[in-house]
Scaffold this motif. Structure first.
Motif, PDB file in Angstrom:
ATOM      1  N   GLU A   1       0.823  -1.213   0.000  1.00 41.92           N
ATOM      2  CA  GLU A   1       0.000   0.000   0.000  1.00 41.92           C
ATOM      3  C   GLU A   1       0.860   1.268   0.000  1.00 41.92           C
ATOM      4  OE1 GLU A   1      -2.405  -3.328   1.531  1.00 41.92           O
ATOM      5  OE2 GLU A   1      -0.433  -2.562   2.053  1.00 41.92           O
ATOM      6  N   PHE A   2       1.923   1.234   0.772  1.00 43.88           N
ATOM      7  CA  PHE A   2       2.792   2.399   0.849  1.00 43.88           C
ATOM      8  C   PHE A   2       3.570   2.579  -0.453  1.00 43.88           C
ATOM      9  CE2 PHE A   2       6.370   4.975   2.296  1.00 43.88           C
ATOM     10  CZ  PHE A   2       5.667   5.984   2.933  1.00 43.88           C
ATOM     11  N   ASP A   3       4.050   1.483  -0.997  1.00 45.56           N
ATOM     12  CA  ASP A   3       4.748   1.515  -2.278  1.00 45.56           C
ATOM     13  C   ASP A   3       3.831   2.058  -3.371  1.00 45.56           C
ATOM     14  OD1 ASP A   3       7.081   0.782  -3.971  1.00 45.56           O
ATOM     15  OD2 ASP A   3       5.631  -0.622  -4.840  1.00 45.56           O
ATOM     16  N   THR A   4       2.587   1.614  -3.383  1.00 43.75           N
ATOM     17  CA  THR A   4       1.600   2.091  -4.359  1.00 43.75           C
ATOM     18  C   THR A   4       1.363   3.591  -4.189  1.00 43.75           C
ATOM     19  OG1 THR A   4       0.540  -0.084  -4.360  1.00 43.75           O
ATOM     20  CG2 THR A   4      -0.770   1.760  -5.192  1.00 43.75           C
ATOM     21  N   TYR A   5       1.289   4.056  -2.959  1.00 43.87           N
ATOM     22  CA  TYR A   5       1.081   5.476  -2.683  1.00 43.87           C
ATOM     23  C   TYR A   5       2.240   6.315  -3.242  1.00 43.87           C
ATOM     24  CZ  TYR A   5       0.688   9.808  -0.004  1.00 43.87           C
ATOM     25  OH  TYR A   5       0.612  11.127   0.371  1.00 43.87           O
TER      26      TYR A   5
ATOM     27  N   ASP B   1      -2.436   0.705  10.148  1.00 43.17           N
ATOM     28  CA  ASP B   1      -1.435   1.721  10.482  1.00 43.17           C
ATOM     29  C   ASP B   1      -0.959   2.452   9.227  1.00 43.17           C
ATOM     30  OD1 ASP B   1      -1.509   0.941  13.174  1.00 43.17           O
ATOM     31  OD2 ASP B   1       0.130  -0.492  12.896  1.00 43.17           O
ATOM     32  N   ILE B   2      -0.676   1.693   8.186  1.00 42.64           N
ATOM     33  CA  ILE B   2      -0.202   2.279   6.922  1.00 42.64           C
ATOM     34  C   ILE B   2      -1.277   3.198   6.342  1.00 42.64           C
ATOM     35  CG2 ILE B   2       0.530   1.787   4.554  1.00 42.64           C
ATOM     36  CD1 ILE B   2       2.638   1.062   6.643  1.00 42.64           C
TER      37      ILE B   2
ATOM     38  N   LYS C   1       4.339   5.495  -5.623  1.00 43.99           N
ATOM     39  CA  LYS C   1       4.314   5.424  -7.085  1.00 43.99           C
ATOM     40  C   LYS C   1       3.229   6.332  -7.657  1.00 43.99           C
ATOM     41  CE  LYS C   1       6.409   0.899  -7.585  1.00 43.99           C
ATOM     42  NZ  LYS C   1       6.199  -0.521  -7.880  1.00 43.99           N
ATOM     43  N   LYS C   2       2.094   6.409  -6.973  1.00 44.80           N
ATOM     44  CA  LYS C   2       1.012   7.295  -7.421  1.00 44.80           C
ATOM     45  C   LYS C   2       1.487   8.745  -7.395  1.00 44.80           C
ATOM     46  CE  LYS C   2      -2.184   8.983  -4.779  1.00 44.80           C
ATOM     47  NZ  LYS C   2      -3.265   9.235  -3.853  1.00 44.80           N
ATOM     48  N   LEU C   3       2.147   9.136  -6.319  1.00 44.61           N
ATOM     49  CA  LEU C   3       2.670  10.502  -6.231  1.00 44.61           C
ATOM     50  C   LEU C   3       3.661  10.782  -7.361  1.00 44.61           C
ATOM     51  CD1 LEU C   3       3.232  10.800  -2.382  1.00 44.61           C
ATOM     52  CD2 LEU C   3       1.423  11.879  -3.725  1.00 44.61           C
ATOM     53  N   HIS C   4       4.502   9.809  -7.633  1.00 45.71           N
ATOM     54  CA  HIS C   4       5.490   9.968  -8.705  1.00 45.71           C
ATOM     55  C   HIS C   4       4.802  10.113 -10.069  1.00 45.71           C
ATOM     56  CE1 HIS C   4       9.283   9.654 -10.747  1.00 45.71           C
ATOM     57  NE2 HIS C   4       8.817   8.661 -11.474  1.00 45.71           N
ATOM     58  N   ARG C   5       3.785   9.292 -10.322  1.00 47.74           N
ATOM     59  CA  ARG C   5       3.051   9.365 -11.589  1.00 47.74           C
ATOM     60  C   ARG C   5       2.384  10.718 -11.780  1.00 47.74           C
ATOM     61  NH1 ARG C   5       1.184   4.478 -10.198  1.00 47.74           N
ATOM     62  NH2 ARG C   5      -0.867   5.257  -9.668  1.00 47.74           N
ATOM     63  N   TYR C   6       1.918  11.310 -10.687  1.00 46.59           N
ATOM     64  CA  TYR C   6       1.261  12.615 -10.766  1.00 46.59           C
ATOM     65  C   TYR C   6       2.265  13.764 -10.848  1.00 46.59           C
ATOM     66  CZ  TYR C   6      -3.148  10.309  -9.654  1.00 46.59           C
ATOM     67  OH  TYR C   6      -4.260   9.501  -9.667  1.00 46.59           O
ATOM     68  N   GLY C   7       3.543  13.449 -10.930  1.00 47.09           N
ATOM     69  CA  GLY C   7       4.558  14.492 -11.097  1.00 47.09           C
ATOM     70  C   GLY C   7       4.883  15.241  -9.820  1.00 47.09           C
ATOM     71  N   CYS C   8       4.852  14.552  -8.723  1.00 48.84           N
ATOM     72  CA  CYS C   8       5.161  15.166  -7.433  1.00 48.84           C
ATOM     73  C   CYS C   8       6.579  15.742  -7.472  1.00 48.84           C
ATOM     74  CB  CYS C   8       5.040  14.094  -6.352  1.00 48.84           C
ATOM     75  SG  CYS C   8       5.005  14.716  -4.698  1.00 48.84           S
TER      76      CYS C   8
END
Length: 170
Positions: free
Chosen positions: A28-32, A71-72, A34-41
Motif C-alpha cells: 500500500e505504501f509503495d503504491t502510494y 497503520d499504513i 508510485k502514485k505521487l510519482h506518476r502525478y509528477g510530485c
C-alpha cells in the motif's frame, strides 16, 4: 563518547532496517509513493511528505513497532490531509530542490543571526555544509543563484533594496 557514538550508529542501523522492512516493503505504501510519482510530485513535495511521515512514525504508537495495513492507511491518510490543508505546504509544493534548500538556509540564517543576508552569505553557508557533510552535493554557484532569483521573483525572499519599500507601504 565512543560508547554513545556506537549506540547512535546501532540505533540508526536498526531504524533504517525497520523503515525498509515495515514501511517501504508494504504494498500500500509503495503504491502510494508510485502514485505521487506518476502525478509528477516535485522533489520539494517528496521532502515534505518524508517529513510528515517521519513526524507520524516517530510517535510512541508507531516507532520501531510492527505496522499493519490499518497503520499504513492512517499514515497515508494523515499525510494526504496535511498536504492539502496546510497553506504553507501548498505554497512550497512546486519549489525545486535547490530553491527549497536555499529557502531553508536563508530562514535558518535569518532566525539564528537576525541579520540581513544576501546570495553570497547563503552560498558560503552551503559550501560550509558541504565541508561538514561529504554526502551533500553542492551545485555550481550559478545554479543556486538562479534558484535564489526565482525565490525573490516568487516573493519568498525580499532583496534588501526592497525592504524599505515594503515597510513604508505597510
Amino acid at each position: 563518547q565512543t560508547d554513545i557514538n556506537d549506540n547512535i550508529k546501532k540505533l540508526i542501523l536498526r531504524y533504517n532496517h525497520w523503515i525498509e522492512k515495515e514501511l517501504l516493503t508494504i504494498k500500500e505504501f509503495d503504491t502510494y509513493l508510485k502514485k505521487l510519482h506518476r502525478y509528477g510530485c516535485s522533489p520539494s513535495r517528496f521532502l515534505v511528505i518524508s517529513a510528515k511521515i517521519s513526524s507520524i512514525i516517530f510517535t510512541e504508537k508507531y516507532f520501531m513497532k510492527r505496522l499493519n495495513k490499518k497503520d499504513i492507511k492512517y499514515i497515508i491518510d494523515e499525510t494526504e490531509n496535511e498536504l492539502f490543508q496546510d497553506p504553507f505546504l501548498r505554497m512550497i509544493n512546486n519549489l525545486s530542490l535547490n530553491e527549497l534548500i536555499i529557502l531553508i538556509v536563508a530562514a535558518k540564517y535569518d532566525k539564528a543571526k537576525g541579520k540581513a543576508f544576501n546570495f553570497e552569505i547563503i552560498y558560503q553557508i552551503l559550501k560550509d555544509l558541504k565541508q561538514r557533510d561529504t554526502m551533500m552535493i553542492v551545485m555550481d554557484k550559478h545554479i543556486y543563484f538562479q534558484s535564489y532569483r526565482q525565490l525573490i521573483n516568487m516573493n519568498f525572499l525580499v532583496p534588501l533594496s526592497n525592504v524599505n519599500k515594503i515597510v513604508n507601504t505597510s
